[in-house]
Motif scaffolding. Structure first.
Motif, PDB file in Angstrom:
ATOM      1  N   SER A  24      -1.198   5.928   1.515  1.00 26.48           N
ATOM      2  CA  SER A  24      -0.118   4.952   1.327  1.00 26.48           C
ATOM      3  C   SER A  24      -0.680   3.544   1.215  1.00 26.48           C
ATOM      4  O   SER A  24      -0.250   2.747   0.373  1.00 26.48           O
ATOM      5  CB  SER A  24       0.869   5.034   2.494  1.00 26.48           C
ATOM      6  OG  SER A  24       1.502   6.289   2.541  1.00 26.48           O
ATOM      7  N   ALA A  25      -1.659   3.227   2.064  1.00 29.54           N
ATOM      8  CA  ALA A  25      -2.275   1.898   2.037  1.00 29.54           C
ATOM      9  C   ALA A  25      -2.931   1.635   0.681  1.00 29.54           C
ATOM     10  O   ALA A  25      -2.835   0.533   0.128  1.00 29.54           O
ATOM     11  CB  ALA A  25      -3.301   1.770   3.159  1.00 29.54           C
ATOM     12  N   LEU A  26      -3.589   2.668   0.139  1.00 26.95           N
ATOM     13  CA  LEU A  26      -4.227   2.539  -1.177  1.00 26.95           C
ATOM     14  C   LEU A  26      -3.171   2.322  -2.258  1.00 26.95           C
ATOM     15  O   LEU A  26      -3.344   1.470  -3.143  1.00 26.95           O
ATOM     16  CB  LEU A  26      -5.042   3.792  -1.487  1.00 26.95           C
ATOM     17  CG  LEU A  26      -5.732   3.822  -2.859  1.00 26.95           C
ATOM     18  CD1 LEU A  26      -6.719   2.668  -2.976  1.00 26.95           C
ATOM     19  CD2 LEU A  26      -6.442   5.166  -3.071  1.00 26.95           C
ATOM     20  N   LEU A 101       9.211   0.155  -0.109  1.00 23.18           N
ATOM     21  CA  LEU A 101       7.877  -0.354   0.212  1.00 23.18           C
ATOM     22  C   LEU A 101       7.114  -0.754  -1.048  1.00 23.18           C
ATOM     23  O   LEU A 101       6.285  -1.659  -1.018  1.00 23.18           O
ATOM     24  CB  LEU A 101       7.093   0.702   1.002  1.00 23.18           C
ATOM     25  CG  LEU A 101       7.636   0.996   2.409  1.00 23.18           C
ATOM     26  CD1 LEU A 101       6.826   2.101   3.076  1.00 23.18           C
ATOM     27  CD2 LEU A 101       7.620  -0.257   3.279  1.00 23.18           C
ATOM     28  N   ASP A 102       7.411  -0.102  -2.161  1.00 23.81           N
ATOM     29  CA  ASP A 102       6.810  -0.503  -3.437  1.00 23.81           C
ATOM     30  C   ASP A 102       7.264  -1.912  -3.806  1.00 23.81           C
ATOM     31  O   ASP A 102       6.477  -2.733  -4.284  1.00 23.81           O
ATOM     32  CB  ASP A 102       7.211   0.470  -4.547  1.00 23.81           C
ATOM     33  CG  ASP A 102       6.631   1.861  -4.347  1.00 23.81           C
ATOM     34  OD1 ASP A 102       5.675   1.994  -3.559  1.00 23.81           O
ATOM     35  OD2 ASP A 102       7.139   2.812  -4.966  1.00 23.81           O
ATOM     36  N   LEU A 140       4.672  -3.152   5.743  1.00 20.20           N
ATOM     37  CA  LEU A 140       3.999  -2.041   5.072  1.00 20.20           C
ATOM     38  C   LEU A 140       3.330  -1.092   6.067  1.00 20.20           C
ATOM     39  O   LEU A 140       3.040   0.055   5.743  1.00 20.20           O
ATOM     40  CB  LEU A 140       2.953  -2.580   4.089  1.00 20.20           C
ATOM     41  CG  LEU A 140       3.511  -3.292   2.851  1.00 20.20           C
ATOM     42  CD1 LEU A 140       2.380  -3.891   2.034  1.00 20.20           C
ATOM     43  CD2 LEU A 140       4.339  -2.350   1.999  1.00 20.20           C
ATOM     44  N   ARG A 141       3.119  -1.570   7.281  1.00 21.80           N
ATOM     45  CA  ARG A 141       2.508  -0.742   8.312  1.00 21.80           C
ATOM     46  C   ARG A 141       3.553  -0.072   9.200  1.00 21.80           C
ATOM     47  O   ARG A 141       3.207   0.620  10.144  1.00 21.80           O
ATOM     48  CB  ARG A 141       1.559  -1.590   9.165  1.00 21.80           C
ATOM     49  CG  ARG A 141       0.386  -2.182   8.389  1.00 21.80           C
ATOM     50  CD  ARG A 141      -0.540  -2.947   9.291  1.00 21.80           C
ATOM     51  NE  ARG A 141      -1.133  -2.079  10.305  1.00 21.80           N
ATOM     52  CZ  ARG A 141      -1.894  -2.526  11.315  1.00 21.80           C
ATOM     53  NH1 ARG A 141      -2.133  -3.823  11.419  1.00 21.80           N
ATOM     54  NH2 ARG A 141      -2.391  -1.677  12.199  1.00 21.80           N
ATOM     55  N   PHE A 213       6.767  -1.257  15.610  1.00 20.26           N
ATOM     56  CA  PHE A 213       6.443  -2.670  15.412  1.00 20.26           C
ATOM     57  C   PHE A 213       5.349  -3.116  16.373  1.00 20.26           C
ATOM     58  O   PHE A 213       4.542  -3.961  16.047  1.00 20.26           O
ATOM     59  CB  PHE A 213       7.701  -3.529  15.597  1.00 20.26           C
ATOM     60  CG  PHE A 213       8.367  -3.827  14.303  1.00 20.26           C
ATOM     61  CD1 PHE A 213       8.081  -4.965  13.585  1.00 20.26           C
ATOM     62  CD2 PHE A 213       9.299  -2.925  13.762  1.00 20.26           C
ATOM     63  CE1 PHE A 213       8.692  -5.226  12.378  1.00 20.26           C
ATOM     64  CE2 PHE A 213       9.911  -3.184  12.549  1.00 20.26           C
ATOM     65  CZ  PHE A 213       9.616  -4.341  11.863  1.00 20.26           C
ATOM     66  N   LYS A 214       5.333  -2.533  17.574  1.00 18.67           N
ATOM     67  CA  LYS A 214       4.266  -2.871  18.516  1.00 18.67           C
ATOM     68  C   LYS A 214       2.911  -2.377  18.004  1.00 18.67           C
ATOM     69  O   LYS A 214       1.886  -3.018  18.178  1.00 18.67           O
ATOM     70  CB  LYS A 214       4.572  -2.253  19.887  1.00 18.67           C
ATOM     71  CG  LYS A 214       5.652  -2.999  20.662  1.00 18.67           C
ATOM     72  CD  LYS A 214       5.866  -2.392  22.024  1.00 18.67           C
ATOM     73  CE  LYS A 214       6.896  -3.187  22.830  1.00 18.67           C
ATOM     74  NZ  LYS A 214       7.118  -2.597  24.179  1.00 18.67           N
ATOM     75  N   LYS A 215       2.920  -1.204  17.364  1.00 18.62           N
ATOM     76  CA  LYS A 215       1.675  -0.666  16.810  1.00 18.62           C
ATOM     77  C   LYS A 215       1.168  -1.541  15.658  1.00 18.62           C
ATOM     78  O   LYS A 215      -0.021  -1.708  15.475  1.00 18.62           O
ATOM     79  CB  LYS A 215       1.903   0.760  16.285  1.00 18.62           C
ATOM     80  CG  LYS A 215       2.091   1.785  17.399  1.00 18.62           C
ATOM     81  CD  LYS A 215       2.293   3.164  16.786  1.00 18.62           C
ATOM     82  CE  LYS A 215       2.494   4.220  17.872  1.00 18.62           C
ATOM     83  NZ  LYS A 215       2.733   5.564  17.283  1.00 18.62           N
ATOM     84  N   ALA A 216       2.127  -2.072  14.850  1.00 20.34           N
ATOM     85  CA  ALA A 216       1.736  -2.894  13.696  1.00 20.34           C
ATOM     86  C   ALA A 216       1.133  -4.200  14.127  1.00 20.34           C
ATOM     87  O   ALA A 216       0.336  -4.769  13.418  1.00 20.34           O
ATOM     88  CB  ALA A 216       2.940  -3.138  12.800  1.00 20.34           C
TER      89      ALA A 216
END
Length: 216
Positions: A24-26, A101-102, A140-141, A213-216
């Motif tokens: 997804s990141a790519l 997200l796109d 995006l994360r 959101f905490k992880k991001a």
């Protein structure tokens, strides 16, 4: 399944999730890079059009105006996307989140282009774009927050009227009724989508997707 089997299964799932996240990141990186390149090529075309236009060639700063023109095109495109998502959600009876997200990736490409190529010394410009890029990257994360993105992107509606206001003012049409109409439209959409809308989106994101959101 025994304990070791469950651990292997959980490990496989974790590995799969990591692989999916990298993929997804790519994807989003490629979309953002393509967006950057598209805007990089499009701005000179807008500048050239302004030079040849009987109306816009009299603008005092064609280079700056070309960035406003690019911003206007982006705002119209994002607003069209939001309206499509809202209409599809109403039709389906549920939040439609495909390609959200796109769209954020496309907007990140635009913001990055505007930040790098514009080269302005205005501190509010750098602050605005820095915050926007940071927030966009965080979104995006947090894929679980994807349903809220359409509402977040609605802020671009006010940018349409902000840019129109700029062109009307520079073309000395600030005494015309249309200028007042654009001002009212800008104030209304700004208040609804940014002053009221953005806090609501962040509240919903924090309430329902707090862990992500905490992880991001």
């Amino acid at each position: 399944l025994g304990v070791s089997d469950r651990e292997e299964t959980n490990g496989a799932m974790t590995s799969h999730e990591k692989s999916k996240q990298k993929s997804s990141a790519l994807r989003y990186s490629i979309i953002a890079a393509t967006s950057f390149a598209t805007f990089f090529c499009l701005r000179p075309l807008i500048y050239s059009y302004f030079q040849q236009s009987p109306t816009f060639r009299h603008l005092p700063d064609l280079n700056k105006s070309s960035f406003y023109g690019l911003s206007l095109i982006t705002a119209v495109g994002m607003t069209g996307f939001v309206l499509h998502q809202v209409a599809r959600s109403i039709y389906d009876g549920a939040l439609y989140k495909e390609h959200n997200l796109d769209a954020v990736s496309v907007l990140m490409g635009y913001l990055l282009h505007d930040t790098v190529v514009n080269g302005t010394n205005e501190y509010d410009f750098w602050f605005h774009h820095g915050v926007a890029l940071a927030v966009g990257t965080s979104i995006l994360r947090v894929p679980t927050a994807e349903p809220l993105i359409s509402f977040a992107l609605s802020v671009e509606m006010s940018s349409i009227f902000l840019n129109l206001r700029y062109f009307l003012f520079k073309l000395h049409m600030d005494n015309e009724p249309i200028y007042d109409m654009v001002n009212v439209a800008f104030a209304s959409t700004y208040f609804l989508t940014r002053v009221i809308g953005i806090p609501c989106v962040y509240y919903a994101a924090w309430k329902y997707f707090n862990k992500d959101f905490k992880k991001a």
